[in-house]
Design an enzyme around this catalytic site. Structure first.
Site, PDB file in Angstrom:
ATOM      1  N   GLU A 393       0.832  -1.205   0.000  1.00 13.38           N
ATOM      2  CA  GLU A 393       0.000   0.000   0.000  1.00 13.38           C
ATOM      3  C   GLU A 393       0.861   1.246   0.000  1.00 13.38           C
ATOM      4  O   GLU A 393       0.544   2.245  -0.667  1.00 13.38           O
ATOM      5  CB  GLU A 393      -0.930  -0.014   1.220  1.00 13.38           C
ATOM      6  N   HIS A 509       5.267   7.684   9.463  1.00 16.31           N
ATOM      7  CA  HIS A 509       6.230   7.210   8.457  1.00 16.31           C
ATOM      8  C   HIS A 509       7.693   7.397   8.868  1.00 16.31           C
ATOM      9  O   HIS A 509       8.574   7.456   8.003  1.00 16.31           O
ATOM     10  CB  HIS A 509       5.982   7.902   7.105  1.00 16.31           C
TER      11      HIS A 509
END
Length: 708
Positions: A393, A509
């Protein structure tokens, strides 16, 4: 008289026998699903710790091991599980460097580009498995140029610089994360004439600023060395198989064709830390940036440049056709096995992924374990439930690779059989419930939230917390391409929803998105994770079990009416006629009311006599209309210059793929017409209004169920 009495007695006896020996109603199992007797925060914690013990980027051995863990857990729940693999183009950093020359009289500064471990870091022994900071699909190359500060790198930010007389051509831009998708930051920089782009994490947006600054592990904020990595790809799925599945031995376009498609950046880019960003900002002179372009209280004064600081940015990436693995679990329906209720979450992470995405993976496994317990109690779903754990993803954040490849491979079957897609990506990053979805699911989402206890206040439900904390519309929409719902909704028109606890989180992230962060700041006792699983599973159970699909298209009509009025007011002086669209919306509203009344009539007519007549065909036909109406909002030609997007009601904004617009074709045409201001460009706007009007009319015809 005796015959009548005998018949009456037989009916009473039969009904008593049925009541005595009938299985519990489906609502009993739904209540059981969300009860404390079935939920298990310790199990969720265990799943999350196991999944996040190593970094597991797509294509890595660690991510393959995580796939095996998900597969074995689903199989242990007596769920038929299997892996679907695809071979896709992924990129990894090969070499990179960044040097700043603050001024001609100062020596150059070479940045080490490393995220630092901290004292007592439990993941220090595997920190070297974290990929070097990079942008996936970034262009390889070496550029040298003066730096220009461009705020968030939006189109309007470049407009502000132009008004200030700042020329971006031939420069390396410095942008901060926070408002738009990083791929659009790089694309906007290229279109403005820049030769390279650096994107940093500003303390104003991600914390850790001020005189008493604290950051992870002492607080939730991003440490100074933290870097938000991610993709800058703007296409759909695997770049080498645009529009079709990347199965073994399939046709592929060349790397040269990928680079000329416009979906990958044409200038080098690199994500950098807040500390490195501030060092570069101190080297920029020129005019002082606007107040809303400035940083936190203790930050240096931001100027726009260009220069005198000059950066030398070098990046070389390697491109690999790698195998990705989607894990699929299927619980087959007993009455309508050919109708699919799909739950999905992705597994791959840029680093450890405790919030993004494995809080969602842990919740998915919790749902699976509860469904197993329901099956042991005698529950069987009416319709088929499919549990999906997607791969890659993160590489295709614009259109997620693993889910997109699966949708492309199964497009026709899904278009004819999928009831809804329910997504959970970052299940928990903090307090506060949020949900987004297509409007016909609004009532269902609210009702589910009304049945589940608020994990942070046992005296109220999630719904009560939700309405108290939401200032704008309660339920968001899913036009933005931000997670795995995108291919289902925006490409083939499957109703969809997404839910989570918490909004954005500072260590997104970065290598600090680990189990320790979740345990200390996201969800210390994993009660929010339990609550997400409860709402997610309850929505799925109602879609899978209820005789009539719990869709309400009247909400859709109200939403479209409001959005159409907003658009009409925006260009009221341009002579664009919106009456065809308003007429179609009114027809949709009438069709929605009609099908709701038909549903009510069938329910009221049900009884022993109707059971003998068997009205299953009527119910099935009505449900098919409810299921297929969303498909009618799609158009086979897609959006102008964006043909992969088939949905004419929702799609990402052209310059920010995280954001969305209603009526995207009309919105794109209006933006173009405002720039060109020609008769032809405004004629295109009118054409797009007609296109949407036809799509809405098609949806109303599907709901009505009769040929013209």
């Amino acid at each position: 008289m005796l015959k009548t009495t005998g018949a009456t007695f037989l009916a009473i006896a039969t009904s008593f026998f049925i009541l005595l020996f009938s299985p519990p109603p489906k609502s009993y199992y739904h209540s059981l699903f969300i009860s404390s007797s079935l939920s298990d925060n310790a199990s969720i914690s265990h799943h999350l710790r196991t999944l996040t013990r190593r970094p597991h980027v797509a294509g890595s051995q660690a991510n393959a091991e995580a796939a095996s863990y998900v597969l074995s857990t689903l199989s242990a729940c007596n769920i038929k599980a299997h892996i679907v693999s695809y071979d896709v183009l992924l990129t990894y950093p090969d070499s990179r460097s960044l040097t700043l020359t603050p001024s001609p009289s100062e020596p150059p500064i070479t940045f080490d580009l490393k995220q630092e471990i901290y004292e007592g870091d439990p993941y220090a022994d595997v920190a070297d498995e974290v990929l070097p900071t990079n942008h996936a699909y970034a262009k390889s190359g070496s550029v040298v140029g003066p730096v220009v500060y461009v705020n968030y790198g939006r189109v309007e930010d470049y407009g502000t610089l132009k008004e200030m007389g700042v020329n971006v051509t031939g420069t390396v831009v410095l942008a901060r994360y926070g408002e738009i998708y990083r791929g659009d930051i790089v694309m906007n920089a290229f279109e403005a004439g820049a030769i390279g782009a650096l994107v940093y994490t500003d303390r104003k947006d991600y914390g850790g600023g001020g005189g008493d600054a604290k950051w992870f592990p002492d607080d939730k904020w991003m440490p100074p060395s933290g870097v938000q990595v991610g993709t800058v790809y703007n296409g759909s799925g695997d770049p080498t198989t645009p529009g079709w599945a990347s199965s073994e031995g399939c046709e592929r376009v060349s790397i040269e064709e990928v680079e000329s498609s416009g979906d990958v950046p044409l200038i080098p880019s690199m994500p950098i830390s807040g500390a490195d960003g501030e060092t570069i900002l101190r080297s920029i002179g020129g005019q002082i940036a606007k107040d809303n372009w400035q940083g936190s209280i203790d930050a240096p004064t931001y100027r726009v440049g260009p220069g005198p600081g000059v950066v030398n940015l070098e990046y070389n990436g390697k491109q690999v056709i790698a195998t990705i693995q989607n894990v699929m679990g299927v619980i087959e329906g007993v009455e309508e096995p050919d109708r699919f209720v799909i739950l999905g979450n992705h597994r791959d992470a840029w680093t450890f992924g405790a919030v993004d995405p494995n809080s969602g993976t842990a919740a998915l496994l919790e749902v699976a374990q509860r469904l197993q317990k329901l099956q042991r109690s005698g529950w069987k779903p009416r319709r088929t439930i499919i549990l999906c754990n997607w791969d890659a993803e993160e590489y295709g954040l614009y259109f997620q690779t693993g889910s997109t490849e699966w949708v492309e491979e199964n497009r026709d079957l899904l278009a004819s059989r999928a009831v809804a897609y329910l997504n959970v990506d970052c299940a928990v990053s903090g307090a506060g419930f949020h949900a987004s979805g297509t409007p016909q699911l609004d009532d269902l989402l609210k009702q589910a939230a009304q049945q589940v206890q608020d994990p942070d206040n046992s005296s109220q439900t999630i719904y009560e917390q939700w309405i108290q904390s939401t200032e704008s519309s309660l339920i968001g929409r899913l036009g933005g391409a931000g997670s795995d719902y995108a291919a289902f909704l925006l490409h083939i028109g499957v109703p969809a929803a997404d839910m989570r606890f918490g909004a954005g989180y500072p260590v997104y992230h970065s290598m600090y998105d680990d189990y320790t962060w979740m345990e200390k700041f996201g969800d210390p006792i994993f009660h929010r994770n339990v609550a997400v699983a409860s709402v997610w599973g309850l929505v799925a159970l109602r879609l899978a079990d209820e005789e009539f699909l719990p869709f309400n298209y009247h909400s859709y009509a109200l939403e479209l009416q409001k959005r159409a009025e907003d658009l009409e007011n925006d260009i009221s002086d341009k002579g664009i006629i919106f009456s065809p669209l308003f007429k179609s919306i009114e027809e949709l509203s009438k069709a929605a009311r009609k099908i709701n009344n038909q549903k009510k009539e069938i329910k009221e007519a049900k009884g022993w006599t109707s059971m003998r007549r068997n009205d299953h065909v009527k119910v099935r036909e009505l449900n098919d209309r409810l299921m297929m109406a969303e498909r009618a909002f799609t158009d086979r030609d897609g959006l102008l210059r964006r043909p992969w997007y088939k949905h004419l009601i929702y799609a990402p904004s052209r310059h920010n793929d995280y954001g969305y617009t209603s009526f995207p074709g009309i919105d794109d045409a209006i933006e173009n017409a405002k720039n060109l201001n020609t008769a032809e460009s405004w004629h295109v706007v009118q054409h797009e209004v007609w296109r949407v009007a036809r799509a809405v009319k098609h949806a109303s015809l599907v709901l009505d169920g009769k040929l013209t």
